[in-house]
Design a protein around this motif. Sequence first.
Motif, short mmCIF file in Angstrom:
data_model
loop_
_atom_site.label_atom_id
_atom_site.label_comp_id
_atom_site.label_asym_id
_atom_site.label_seq_id
_atom_site.Cartn_x
_atom_site.Cartn_y
_atom_site.Cartn_z
N THR A 1 0.81 -1.22 0.00
CA THR A 1 0.00 0.00 0.00
C THR A 1 0.85 1.27 0.00
O THR A 1 0.31 2.37 -0.01
N GLU B 1 16.96 -0.06 4.40
CA GLU B 1 17.38 -0.17 5.80
C GLU B 1 17.86 -1.58 6.13
O GLU B 1 18.82 -1.75 6.91
N GLY C 1 7.14 7.93 0.31
CA GLY C 1 6.63 7.83 1.67
C GLY C 1 7.28 8.89 2.57
O GLY C 1 8.29 9.50 2.20
P1 NAD Z 1 5.70 4.00 2.36
O1 NAD Z 1 5.68 4.55 3.72
O2 NAD Z 1 4.96 4.73 1.30
O3 NAD Z 1 5.14 2.48 2.39
C1 NAD Z 1 5.58 1.55 3.34
C2 NAD Z 1 4.80 0.24 3.24
O4 NAD Z 1 5.27 -0.63 4.29
C3 NAD Z 1 3.29 0.36 3.45
O5 NAD Z 1 2.62 -0.59 2.68
C4 NAD Z 1 3.11 0.06 4.95
O6 NAD Z 1 1.82 -0.46 5.24
C5 NAD Z 1 4.19 -0.99 5.18
N1 NAD Z 1 4.74 -0.93 6.54
C6 NAD Z 1 5.02 0.18 7.29
N2 NAD Z 1 5.53 -0.17 8.48
C7 NAD Z 1 5.58 -1.53 8.51
C8 NAD Z 1 6.01 -2.49 9.48
N3 NAD Z 1 6.49 -2.11 10.67
N4 NAD Z 1 5.90 -3.78 9.18
C9 NAD Z 1 5.43 -4.19 7.99
N5 NAD Z 1 5.01 -3.33 7.01
C10 NAD Z 1 5.08 -2.02 7.28
O7 NAD Z 1 7.23 3.82 1.94
P2 NAD Z 1 7.89 3.89 0.48
O8 NAD Z 1 8.18 5.30 0.14
O9 NAD Z 1 7.12 3.06 -0.48
O10 NAD Z 1 9.31 3.22 0.78
C11 NAD Z 1 9.44 1.83 1.03
C12 NAD Z 1 10.91 1.45 1.06
O11 NAD Z 1 11.47 1.68 -0.23
C13 NAD Z 1 11.74 2.31 2.03
O12 NAD Z 1 12.73 1.53 2.63
C14 NAD Z 1 12.37 3.37 1.13
O13 NAD Z 1 13.61 3.83 1.63
C15 NAD Z 1 12.56 2.59 -0.16
N6 NAD Z 1 12.56 3.43 -1.37
C16 NAD Z 1 11.45 4.16 -1.68
C17 NAD Z 1 11.46 4.97 -2.80
C18 NAD Z 1 10.25 5.78 -3.21
O14 NAD Z 1 10.26 6.39 -4.28
N7 NAD Z 1 9.18 5.79 -2.43
C19 NAD Z 1 12.62 5.04 -3.61
C20 NAD Z 1 13.72 4.28 -3.24
C21 NAD Z 1 13.68 3.47 -2.13
#
Ligand code: NAD
Length: 404
Positions: free
Chosen positions: A15, A132, A216
């Motif tokens: 999500t 992470e 996020g």
């Molecule tokens: P986000 O906050 O939009 O989504 C996080 C997802 O993880 C959600 O589905 C949430 O329900 C779930 N979640 C949150 N806490 C949780 C927990 N304790 N246990 C299990 N599930 C949990 O984050 P995002 O921006 O999509 O980023 C996700 C990962 O990808 C991060 O590590 C981020 O550094 C990495 N990342 C994101 C992007 C980007 O463009 N968003 C780019 C590069 C890397």
Amino acid sequence: MTSTAPHNVAILGATGSIGRSTLDVIARHPERYRLQAVTAWRSKEALFEVCRRFSPAVAVLETEADADWLRESLRDVSLSHIEVRAGEQALVEVAGASEVDTVMSAIVGAAALLPTLAAVKAGKRVLLANKEALVMSGALFMDAVERHGACLLPIDSEHNAIYQCLPPSHRGGLEPLGVSRLLLTASGGPFRERTLADMHHVTPAEACAHPNWSMGRKISVDSATLMNKGLELIEACWLFDARPEQVEVVVHPQSIVHSMVGYTDGSVIAQMGNTDMRTAIAYGLSWPSRIDAGVEALDLFAVGRLDFQAPDEQRFPCLRLAREAMQAGGTAPACLNAANEVAVAAFLDNRLGFLEVAEVVARTLDRVPTHGADSLETILHDDGRARRVAQELLTQRHANGAWV
Ligand code: NAD
Ligand code: MG
């Protein structure tokens, strides 16, 4: 490829920002990808919508209460064949399940460590968006990839770019490949041009308003402090067998060059594209072939120019803290990450100033003894200790009204 059976994909963090982009790419290629499992924490309504649209075999939420709600909601729309589970153990099992061949690791923070490792140990194709987990467990993680024959594809746009710019087989250090350095680009975040005095008072809303990428909240704050680039420097060292001094951070405000590889003959190979994570996600899903990601063609005339600057480590000390943690080795990067997670959550909750995030991280690293990161137990122990110390620092800071 369309003649072979579809890949069964699990999306951990379905999500979130990366999760939703992954669903978008998968939806464009129903003949190639089947959604086997989805997981989310707290956002149960959003996960229900994902289930309705994709009808996966399994859905995982955090609590039994949320799982009950989802089961009932799915029954109401005649989707009771979807198995709904709850808790961290279910996450780990779904990531390693035999029905799944491809796992997107898109949970934010340290919570991704155990399920992502489970996917690695089950020899899956692992699309690593979460950074992470690798920062925390670097050597252990990469050893497991090797030992269990997992196919690890970096999704973080910089690492995906570097992967694309390196020769196909790149384990065993950069020197044999003729690579002299990895050039990690950074947008500089929303405060690239702010003075230090101005940065004292920035709000969570300002920090989350990234100029180029929609992400996020946690990673948006990391991008604003440049801790994101620090975590990415550590990530690059592990993924590509690089030493910290072989990774150079280049501020590039347009975010069109997603990163570059410099070779000893003077060549610099760059990967470019629009700021849309679906390119990296599609690359990971379809590697070594390519598929349509739904991303618009790059219009270089509209981009016009590409600028490059050196990072300012005075205003953005997190970058230096991360490099030093990587140089220190052992559990230092895990402690850095843990303190940062605590500090960023406090900042997002209006309990800590923006510039104090780096303060919490630096002070935590000064106080927490680190160890060799040779077992998961040690890593998780030091991660827990760093979180407690960071929380104590926050409490003291509040009690005293200032750092003492
Ligand atoms: P986000 O906050 O939009 O989504 C996080 C997802 O993880 C959600 O589905 C949430 O329900 C779930 N979640 C949150 N806490 C949780 C927990 N304790 N246990 C299990 N599930 C949990 O984050 P995002 O921006 O999509 O980023 C996700 C990962 O990808 C991060 O590590 C981020 O550094 C990495 N990342 C994101 C992007 C980007 O463009 N968003 C780019 C590069 C890397
Ligand atoms: Mg990135």
